[in-house]
Write an enzyme that holds these catalytic residues in place. Structure first.
Site, PDB file in Angstrom:
ATOM      1  N   ASN A   9       9.914 -58.501 -11.090  1.00  0.00           N
ATOM      2  CA  ASN A   9      11.292 -58.524 -11.250  1.00  0.00           C
ATOM      3  C   ASN A   9      11.384 -56.482 -10.611  1.00  0.00           C
ATOM      4  O   ASN A   9      10.801 -56.067 -11.586  1.00  0.00           O
ATOM      5  CB  ASN A   9      12.106 -58.003 -12.498  1.00  0.00           C
ATOM      6  CG  ASN A   9      13.131 -57.300 -12.455  1.00  0.00           C
ATOM      7  OD1 ASN A   9      13.804 -57.506 -11.414  1.00  0.00           O
ATOM      8  ND2 ASN A   9      13.876 -57.890 -13.722  1.00  0.00           N
ATOM      9  N   LYS A  11      13.944 -54.752  -9.556  1.00  0.00           N
ATOM     10  CA  LYS A  11      14.905 -53.878  -9.978  1.00  0.00           C
ATOM     11  C   LYS A  11      15.846 -53.362  -8.915  1.00  0.00           C
ATOM     12  O   LYS A  11      15.063 -53.225  -7.793  1.00  0.00           O
ATOM     13  CB  LYS A  11      15.176 -53.700 -11.150  1.00  0.00           C
ATOM     14  CG  LYS A  11      13.751 -54.085 -12.571  1.00  0.00           C
ATOM     15  CD  LYS A  11      14.012 -53.309 -13.703  1.00  0.00           C
ATOM     16  CE  LYS A  11      13.340 -54.645 -14.467  1.00  0.00           C
ATOM     17  NZ  LYS A  11      13.556 -53.588 -16.094  1.00  0.00           N
ATOM     18  N   HIS A  96      19.590 -61.207 -16.216  1.00  0.00           N
ATOM     19  CA  HIS A  96      19.193 -60.065 -16.703  1.00  0.00           C
ATOM     20  C   HIS A  96      20.082 -59.721 -17.529  1.00  0.00           C
ATOM     21  O   HIS A  96      20.814 -59.693 -17.433  1.00  0.00           O
ATOM     22  CB  HIS A  96      18.635 -59.873 -15.818  1.00  0.00           C
ATOM     23  CG  HIS A  96      17.466 -58.825 -16.040  1.00  0.00           C
ATOM     24  ND1 HIS A  96      17.704 -57.325 -17.002  1.00  0.00           N
ATOM     25  CD2 HIS A  96      16.324 -58.579 -16.222  1.00  0.00           C
ATOM     26  CE1 HIS A  96      16.750 -56.943 -16.858  1.00  0.00           C
ATOM     27  NE2 HIS A  96      15.150 -57.691 -16.555  1.00  0.00           N
ATOM     28  N   GLU A  98      19.455 -56.739 -18.507  1.00  0.00           N
ATOM     29  CA  GLU A  98      20.866 -55.974 -17.549  1.00  0.00           C
ATOM     30  C   GLU A  98      21.845 -55.985 -16.668  1.00  0.00           C
ATOM     31  O   GLU A  98      22.850 -55.123 -16.626  1.00  0.00           O
ATOM     32  CB  GLU A  98      19.159 -55.140 -16.649  1.00  0.00           C
ATOM     33  CG  GLU A  98      18.624 -53.658 -17.440  1.00  0.00           C
ATOM     34  CD  GLU A  98      17.273 -53.811 -16.257  1.00  0.00           C
ATOM     35  OE1 GLU A  98      16.906 -54.188 -15.545  1.00  0.00           O
ATOM     36  OE2 GLU A  98      16.338 -53.531 -16.965  1.00  0.00           O
ATOM     37  N   GLU A 168      13.151 -62.764 -22.955  1.00  0.00           N
ATOM     38  CA  GLU A 168      13.067 -61.744 -22.484  1.00  0.00           C
ATOM     39  C   GLU A 168      13.489 -60.223 -23.914  1.00  0.00           C
ATOM     40  O   GLU A 168      14.864 -60.151 -23.712  1.00  0.00           O
ATOM     41  CB  GLU A 168      13.395 -60.598 -21.465  1.00  0.00           C
ATOM     42  CG  GLU A 168      13.350 -61.457 -20.196  1.00  0.00           C
ATOM     43  CD  GLU A 168      12.583 -60.465 -18.594  1.00  0.00           C
ATOM     44  OE1 GLU A 168      11.609 -60.112 -18.423  1.00  0.00           O
ATOM     45  OE2 GLU A 168      14.270 -60.256 -19.167  1.00  0.00           O
ATOM     46  N   GLY A 174      11.387 -52.628 -20.839  1.00  0.00           N
ATOM     47  CA  GLY A 174      11.271 -50.810 -20.474  1.00  0.00           C
ATOM     48  C   GLY A 174      10.800 -50.103 -20.603  1.00  0.00           C
ATOM     49  O   GLY A 174      11.240 -49.029 -20.853  1.00  0.00           O
ATOM     50  N   SER A 214       7.918 -55.054 -21.413  1.00  0.00           N
ATOM     51  CA  SER A 214       6.453 -54.376 -21.194  1.00  0.00           C
ATOM     52  C   SER A 214       5.420 -55.133 -21.206  1.00  0.00           C
ATOM     53  O   SER A 214       4.190 -54.437 -21.683  1.00  0.00           O
ATOM     54  CB  SER A 214       6.746 -53.207 -22.433  1.00  0.00           C
ATOM     55  OG  SER A 214       7.622 -52.790 -22.383  1.00  0.00           O
TER      56      SER A 214
HETATM   57  P1  PGA Z   1       9.128 -54.710 -18.426  1.00  0.00           P
HETATM   58  O1  PGA Z   1      10.628 -55.358 -17.373  1.00  0.00           O
HETATM   59  O2  PGA Z   1       8.256 -54.768 -17.482  1.00  0.00           O
HETATM   60  O3  PGA Z   1       9.526 -52.981 -17.278  1.00  0.00           O
HETATM   61  O4  PGA Z   1       9.538 -54.368 -19.551  1.00  0.00           O
HETATM   62  C1  PGA Z   1      11.046 -56.934 -17.386  1.00  0.00           C
HETATM   63  C2  PGA Z   1      12.079 -57.215 -17.092  1.00  0.00           C
HETATM   64  O5  PGA Z   1      13.288 -56.060 -17.462  1.00  0.00           O
HETATM   65  O6  PGA Z   1      12.584 -58.517 -16.086  1.00  0.00           O
END
Ligand code: PGA
Length: 251
Positions: A9, A11, A96, A98, A168, A174, A214
């Site tokens: 992903n 982003k 997601h 976000e 998630e 993140g 992460s």
């Molecule tokens: P990350 O993000 O691996 O940077 O923690 C995962 C995601 O949001 O899909």
């Protein structure tokens, strides 16, 4: 049986040129590898058509990070599921955290997006997960169950069978703080039970449930070794070919 999948992903990262270069690099790395999982990259809308032109989707699937909750019309700035499909993309990340948190996406909106994605032949990678407070106050199992019920339980078993889920935990995205393999397995098994309760064990057993938050080369193998963890949705570590391939090769 369900597939193992590692999906990147990206982003809101990379310019078009950087993104095309990264996709080419991953595509080339996969040519020499024999991954034991499907590999997908989900990239910004602006990159889809150009990335599709430089990868072999038999080895590297392509997806978008979102799509609109309407099919077409006067929705300035939105990108529809038919538009995404017309670029050659086969997947779309939906729900997601976000998107839920910063863009107010509710379960109702997400149901519409899933409907449109399926109608246009896209595989939704549907994200669920609790925030830190819900992890700490012990309500996380109920929270995730409700996210699945509210957005997805209106679909038929056949439709549900086309989805990929991604657990998630928001506190792990993140932050560098991964869920332990045990925490991930507990939740994935819970999710599979929730699915079995509605659609039966066969649909549940055939649903790929990815872990995200992460995930990195150093912890992927332990996570993927768990019976109900069928791969990963990878943010930060998907932006470097070596890291991403390190996770792919963790299978
Ligand atoms: P990350 O993000 O691996 O940077 O923690 C995962 C995601 O949001 O899909």
């Amino acid at each position: 049986m369900r597939k193992n999948i590692v999906a990147g992903n990206w982003k809101m990262n990379t310019t078009l040129q950087e993104g095309v270069a990264l996709a080419e690099e991953v595509n080339a790395a996969l040519a020499g590898a024999q991954p034991k999982c499907d590999v997908v990259i989900c990239v910004p809308f602006t990159h889809l058509a150009s990335v599709n032109a430089v990868i072999d989707q038999n080895r590297l699937g392509l997806g978008a990070e979102n799509c609109a909750d309407h099919e077409k019309g006067a929705y300035t700035g939105e990108v529809s599921a038919p538009m995404v499909a017309s670029t050659g993309a086969k997947y779309v990340i939906l729900g997601h955290s976000e998107r839920r948190q910063y863009y107010g996406e509710t379960s109702e909106i997400l149901t519409e997006k899933v409907k449109l994605a399926l109608a246009n032949g896209l595989t939704p990678i549907f994200c669920i997960g609790e925030v830190l407070e819900e992890r700490e106050n012990g309500t996380y199992n109920e929270v995730v169950k409700k996210q699945i019920e509210d957005a997805l339980f209106g679909f038929s078993a056949e439709e549900f069978g086309k989805l990929v889920l991604a657990y998630e935990p928001v506190w792990a995205i993140g932050t560098g703080k991964t869920a332990t393999a045990e925490q991930a397995e507990d939740m994935h098994a819970h999710i599979r039970n929730v699915i079995a309760g509605k659609y039966g064990q066969e649909v549940a057993d055939n649903t790929s449930i990815l872990y995200g938050g992460s995930c990195k080369p150093s912890n992927a193998a332990e996570l993927f070794a768990k019976p109900d963890v069928d791969g990963g949705l990878i943010g930060g570590a998907a932006l470097k070919c070596d890291d991403f391939m390190g996770i792919v090769n963790a299978f």
